[in-house]
Structure formats: C-alpha cells, structure tokens
Enzyme design. Structure first.
Site, PDB file in Angstrom:
ATOM      1  N   ASP A 112       0.892  -1.151   0.000  1.00  0.00           N
ATOM      2  CA  ASP A 112       0.000   0.000   0.000  1.00  0.00           C
ATOM      3  C   ASP A 112       0.938   1.211   0.000  1.00  0.00           C
ATOM      4  O   ASP A 112       2.072   1.102   0.449  1.00  0.00           O
ATOM      5  CB  ASP A 112      -0.843  -0.046   1.277  1.00  0.00           C
ATOM      6  CG  ASP A 112      -1.588   1.254   1.512  1.00  0.00           C
ATOM      7  OD1 ASP A 112      -2.217   1.728   0.556  1.00  0.00           O
ATOM      8  OD2 ASP A 112      -1.525   1.793   2.627  1.00  0.00           O
ATOM      9  N   LYS A 172      -9.258  -3.722  -4.124  1.00  0.00           N
ATOM     10  CA  LYS A 172      -7.903  -4.134  -3.711  1.00  0.00           C
ATOM     11  C   LYS A 172      -7.831  -5.651  -3.569  1.00  0.00           C
ATOM     12  O   LYS A 172      -6.892  -6.287  -4.022  1.00  0.00           O
ATOM     13  CB  LYS A 172      -7.520  -3.474  -2.380  1.00  0.00           C
ATOM     14  CG  LYS A 172      -6.980  -2.067  -2.545  1.00  0.00           C
ATOM     15  CD  LYS A 172      -6.328  -1.583  -1.276  1.00  0.00           C
ATOM     16  CE  LYS A 172      -5.626  -0.252  -1.526  1.00  0.00           C
ATOM     17  NZ  LYS A 172      -4.897   0.245  -0.375  1.00  0.00           N
ATOM     18  N   ASP A 207      -1.810  -0.789   5.944  1.00  0.00           N
ATOM     19  CA  ASP A 207      -2.033  -0.311   7.315  1.00  0.00           C
ATOM     20  C   ASP A 207      -3.435   0.218   7.572  1.00  0.00           C
ATOM     21  O   ASP A 207      -3.745   0.611   8.679  1.00  0.00           O
ATOM     22  CB  ASP A 207      -1.018   0.794   7.645  1.00  0.00           C
ATOM     23  CG  ASP A 207      -1.259   2.052   6.812  1.00  0.00           C
ATOM     24  OD1 ASP A 207      -1.965   1.954   5.783  1.00  0.00           O
ATOM     25  OD2 ASP A 207      -0.768   3.122   7.196  1.00  0.00           O
ATOM     26  N   ASP A 223      -7.187  -1.754   3.483  1.00  0.00           N
ATOM     27  CA  ASP A 223      -6.290  -2.850   3.102  1.00  0.00           C
ATOM     28  C   ASP A 223      -6.733  -4.189   3.683  1.00  0.00           C
ATOM     29  O   ASP A 223      -6.234  -5.229   3.280  1.00  0.00           O
ATOM     30  CB  ASP A 223      -4.866  -2.564   3.613  1.00  0.00           C
ATOM     31  CG  ASP A 223      -4.321  -1.263   3.037  1.00  0.00           C
ATOM     32  OD1 ASP A 223      -4.534  -1.031   1.849  1.00  0.00           O
ATOM     33  OD2 ASP A 223      -3.714  -0.490   3.787  1.00  0.00           O
TER      34      ASP A 223
END
Length: 682
Positions: free
Chosen positions: A377, A555, A574, A578
């Site tokens: 990320d 994602k 984080d 995610d």
C-alpha cells in the site's frame, strides 16, 4: 486549502454505487472474541498437560515394560486395574483435544497431526485395555500416557508462541459510531442508536465526528478524512449532493446528511464480509508439520494393515499379529513429531519478535519463503503518510524563510494535514512561528488572516483562478503532474509563493525495494490515491508495477488477479481499506503504526513500521523452514528405522524390535529434536 485533483471528487461520487451485499451487521458485534478464546485454549492445554503429567508417574511405575526395563517390581492386588483406570483418565482427559481435532479433520477430509495422534492413542488404549482383560501380556499404557503428555506440551508451546487469533471483525465494527444525531420533522436533533436509522432519515454530523452511515450531504461544506477507508492521503472536500461513507471522519464543517445505506448495507459492512470470507478460506491451509503428519497417518494405516496380514499369512496367532500391528501403529506417531515443529516455531517466533515481527498465522509465515511478489500500500507504508514540503517557488522578491514564517504562523491554527506539513517545514528550518492577529477558514478555498499586521492567505488553485491572479503555470503544471498538492501564498493580496507538498517517501522503502529486487521478488504498489501521486512515488522507488485509484473492495480483487498469474503474493498495508486484501493475500503484513483492523487481519505485524522488515520476514521464513525440515527428518527418521523393525522385517534373522528398545529410540529422537531447535539462530 482544497483538494486539487478534481478527478478525486469524481471517484468519490461513484464510491457508494457498489454495495449490494446483504449481511446482518449486528451478527459481527460479538464475532466470538477470538483473543479470549485463544488464551482460554492455551490455558486448557497447559492445565491438561500438568494434570496428565502427575497421573503419568504412577502409570510408568505400574507398567510391566518399564519395570522390566529398569529392573524393578511393583506388584499388588488390583495393580493392573489401577493402571487401567489411570490410563483411561489420561486417554479421555488428556486425549480429548486430539480426538475432537481428529473429528474436525475428518469432516474436512484433511487428516493432519490431530488424526495421527488420535490414531496412535486409540489403538494403544484399545489394545492395552483388551490386554488388561486377558487378551495378551503386553500393554502400551505408558506409551499412551507419554505420547499424550508430549503432544499436549507441544501444542501448548506452539499456541503460546503464536497468541492472538484474529479479532479483525470486531475491530472493524468498533469503527462504526453507535449513536447518531437524528433530525426530526421539527428540525430538532435527538440522539438515537445508529441501528434505528432508516433510509431517508436526516442526521447531523458535527465537526470531528465519525460519519455514522453511508449517505448524501443535504447541507453544509467540509473536508472529510477517508484515508482509513480509501487510502486517499488528502482529506476530500465535500459539499451538497456529495456522498459520505460510514466510518470516515468529518473535518471542520457541520453537515446534514440524508441516510442512504445503514447497517448491513453500508460500505464498512461490505469490508467486514470480504474479510470474513477471505479468512475462512485461508484457515484451511495446513502448515508443514500437519502435512508431514498427514502422510505418516496414511503410512501408519498401511504399515499396520500389511503387518497384521503378513503375520497371519505366515501362520501366527491373531493375538501376536495384532500386537505387532499395534506396535507399528503406535511407533508410527513419533513423540518427537509433537515437538519438532512447536519448538522451532517457539524459537522462530521469539527471534522474530526481537526483530520487530509478530507472527500470527504460522502456515502463511512458513509460505513466505516462496513469495514471488510483494504488494505495498502507498500511504503510511512506502510513504510516511504525512505531508512534507517538496518545492517552494517564490513569485516576488522575498526570501523563502520570510514567506514560510508568515504562512506557517497562519497555518499553525489549522488541523489540516497540509497545514501540518507547512508548520513542520518551518520548525525543521528553526523558523519562529507567531500567533496570528486574525484567522479565518474559507471552506474549500483555504485560510486567510493577519500576521504581523500583514494580510496573509494560503489558498487553493481554484481561489487563485477565481480572482484572476496570474502565476507561473508551467511550474504549477509540473508540480501537479507529479501529483503534488500546491497551495498559493498571498501577502497583502499579492502572490508571494507557490508551495508544493507531497506524502514523503520513506528512505527505508527504497532500501527494501532494492533488496527485494536482489531476491528476485517483484515490488508492486496498490493504492487508493490518484494516478499522478502513485506514479511519482513509484518512479522514486523504481517499482515493478503500479495500480492506482483502486477502491478498497477492488484491492482484494487485484490481489486475486495477481495470484491468478501463479504468483505467490504478500500484501503490506495499514488501513481498513487494506483489510480485505491482507486477508486475501498468501501472506498479509500489517504495518504496526496502522489501524487495529489491518493488524488484526494480518498474518505478520511489523512493529517498527519499517518496509525493510518485509525482507526479514522472507529470510526468517526460509531459515525456519530449513530448521523445521531438519527436525521433521530427525523425528520421522526414527520411524524409517523403527517401523520395519517393529513390523518384524528382520524376524527371519531373529531380530524383532521390542517395545522397550523402541522407547529408547523414541526418546533419543525427541532429545535430538529439542537440541536442534534450541540451536536455531535464524
């Protein structure tokens, strides 16, 4: 200070169109407190181990085989019955977790360690019980007791070293505010539980509060921090008719929002669902010792069958053939196997913790040695997640520090990340920050005020264009192309400077990418941030691939897309955005400074938030695997020798492995395994 990438706005308009999943939000409210459950299991294994250990001592003393081996005798009336009762207790009390585990493995049609242990203890207990009631002279009660003790010890060590199963779902639900300010027909507000809101209701969201539902702004203007949900590093300016997402944080303006989606339909609930699905599918992967146990289980069955059939075919009595078969099947479950992996895991977990890596999912950590690609990320992982000044373009005859002193003094009154970036730059240069005489926030446009009696403004490109102030468009376009956020400094209504800010790239990220390149591991960036910013960061870091403007639910899809190319992939992130991707990847790595949700979803947590630690994970995984293979060889190597001997392969030359000699070999392999694990330095 507005958000200067107009297409970001468009992206957020589309953002609430994808949520059709249905799911009872409250059902996750108590999604079994995994942490407490895990701690309870560790305590359970510990208690069973100690109680069993105490009961094992009289079993050993009363066992004829041990008496024969150590040349002593303990005989009294009913001694065999006491031996039987004590062993029955050990079998049912100590063996229960394994019998239950074997049942679960059978249901999944995936035999592993539990099935192998269950097979050995059921056979040993069944045969020995028959022996007590006159079937034969020999019993295996001492084997049964010591096997259960060692397996309980192994499981306890292993579970203690990897404490804390996932509480991701609870953490996600905690992000949702539980109450909202409902505006009734008379325009008055009252506190109601979020669960009571229905589509069409209007709620008031005050500055600094979390948004309780997915909805559309009816009144008000503000900037909203969606970074936790979308990965977008700059707060997004919102006005009438713009959508807002539950769980994001309102900035400085008050909003009236019309409820569009509540509870189970909300965006955050979709994320909860995705994480749950991914975790369920992942929990089925087996670690190394379980895979070894699976093959030993089949070997034991086959060897036992061949043994009894062969002895019966040669013409021996059923009781002798059965004794051989039982010896083979009990020996097939080596005591050392119970400790081979747990001791290495405990050592490896301790070494990892010293290096700032917390391992939560062992099977995934073991697989890290085969990774082909690492997906990072951007915000907060490859970058600091904080704005820093990258360029100052002076447009008049003042010095940089003079301009910076005035604008930083004004910006010191704002909480906005861009303001913080400018103030940080001034502090870095030891510039004194003063208290402004006046200060005013213009929503979506920037700040104006007075410092040292001068009119100062920090404003957006939109404001400058609106007022027809001319500026160096070439420089502005260059900085915008690099994805930087530009603010204009006006002093006494004249343009003094353009200041560009960007999320700062971590130095450790550059080193990490270089090391991964040397290991032939691809580095990929996956971010919710816009194309320009993403490509600017990627260029600085020399990344292999970039996926930008990816929404959170996409994602996880991107991770699956990469996996379809037959690549083993790790995801490092984080934020809440995610979490589904972390759960979907072969290895989920959370950066320690991130959200609880990301940390609870991950397989490994980087305590120091240092991307270089990703390289350490791969190195340590390789070393752990190597040591584990050595230990499994030591544990099962004993089998390779003992099984054929126990089956009676050397019987024609007068050699049959007596259970006592089998016991000595078994103890030796257990000691070797323990020493080998202790020598592991990582």
């Amino acid at each position: 200070m507005s958000n200067h990438h107009s297409h970001k706005e468009d992206k957020h308009h589309e953002q609430t169109d994808h949520h059709d999943g249905h799911h009872d939000h409250d059902s996750h409210g108590h999604d079994h407190d995994h942490g407490d459950h895990h701690a309870h299991m560790v305590e359970d294994f510990k208690r069973r181990f100690y109680i069993n250990l105490v009961v094992t001592i009289p079993i050993l003393i009363l066992s004829p085989m041990i008496q024969e081996f150590f040349n002593f005798q303990v005989n009294f009336t009913g001694d065999r019955m006491i031996l039987f009762l004590l062993s029955t207790f050990v079998f049912f009390y100590g063996g229960w977790p394994f019998l239950k585990g074997a049942l679960d493995e059978f249901k999944d049609r995936n035999p592993g360690m539990m099935t192998l242990i269950a097979l050995a203890i059921v056979v040993a207990y069944g045969y020995s019980s028959l022996a007590i009631f006159g079937l034969s002279e020999k019993n295996f009660f001492w084997e049964l007791a010591t096997l259960i003790d060692i397996m309980l010890l192994g499981h306890w060590i292993e579970m203690k070293s990897i404490m804390g199963a996932s509480r991701a779902l609870e953490e996600l639900v905690k992000m949702m505010p539980s109450e909202a300010h409902l505006i009734d027909e008379n325009g008055e507000t009252k506190e109601v539980p979020v669960s009571e809101l229905v589509k069409g209701d209007k709620v008031l969201i005050k500055p600094g509060e979390k948004v309780p539902v997915d909805g559309v702004i009816q009144k008000g203007q503000t900037s909203i921090d969606e970074s936790m949900l979308t990965g977008e590093s700059v707060p997004v300016e919102k006005k009438k008719d713009d959508p807002v997402i539950a769980g994001s944080i309102n900035g400085e303006g008050s909003l009236t929002v019309k409820v569009e989606k509540t509870g189970e339909e909300s965006y955050l609930s979709q994320v909860v669902d995705m994480v749950k699905e991914a975790q369920d599918s992942k929990s089925k992967t087996q670690d190394l010792s379980n895979r070894a146990a699976k093959w030993l289980f089949y070997t034991a069955l086959l060897a036992g069958l061949i043994t009894i059939v062969t002895w019966l075919a040669i013409g021996y009595e059923f009781s002798y053939a059965l004794e051989r078969m039982v010896t083979v099947m009990v020996i097939a479950c080596p005591h050392a196997l119970g400790l081979a992996a747990p001791l290495v895991v405990a050592r490896s977990t301790a070494l990892s913790a010293k290096r700032g890596l917390l391992i939560r999912n062992r099977a995934s950590f073991e697989g890290a040695r085969n990774l082909d690609a690492i997906v990072f990320d951007k915000t907060g992982t490859l970058t600091e997640g904080k704005f820093g000044v990258t360029d100052i373009i002076i447009e008049n005859d003042m010095k940089e520090d003079e301009v910076l002193e005035l604008i930083a003094s004004l910006e010191s009154q704002s909480e906005h990340p861009i303001a913080s970036g400018i103030v940080a730059e001034a502090k870095k240069r030891n510039i004194k920050i003063q208290e402004p005489d006046q200060f005013e926030y213009m929503t979506g446009k920037g700040l104006i005020g007075k410092v040292n009696g001068k009119d100062i403004a920090g404003v957006s490109p939109g404001y400058v264009k609106e007022k027809n102030i001319s500026f160096n468009e070439m420089e502005f376009n260059r900085m915008s192309e690099e994805g930087k956020t530009v603010i204009f400094v006006l002093i006494e209504n004249e343009l003094a400077a353009m200041i560009a800010l960007a999320d700062q790239v971590r130095e450790s990220a550059e080193r990490a990418i270089k090391k991964l390149e040397d290991m032939n591991v691809r580095s990929i960036m996956l971010t919710g941030d816009n194309q320009k910013v993403a490509h600017w960061v990627a260029k600085q870091l020399n990344l292999d691939e970039v996926y930008a403007e990816v929404l959170p639910h996409e994602k996880a899809d991107k991770i699956n897309e990469i996996k379809k190319k037959s690549l083993k992939v790790a995801m490092t992130g984080d934020g809440v955005n995610d979490a589904p991707a972390l759960a979907n990847a072969d290895l989920g790595i959370a950066v320690g400074a991130g959200t609880d949700v990301a940390m609870e979803t991950a397989d490994v947590i980087l305590v120091k938030s240092n991307p270089e630690d990703v390289v350490s994970i791969i190195e340590l995984s390789k070393a752990t695997y190597k040591k584990m293979i050595q230990n499994l060889w030591w544990a099962t190597g004993y089998n390779i020798v003992a099984l054929p001997l126990a089956a009676g392969i050397l019987y024609p030359v007068g050699i049959v492995l007596s259970p006592a000699v089998g016991a000595v070999l078994m103890s030796l392999s257990t000691v070797v395994v323990a020493i080998n694990a202790k020598l592991f330095k990582g």
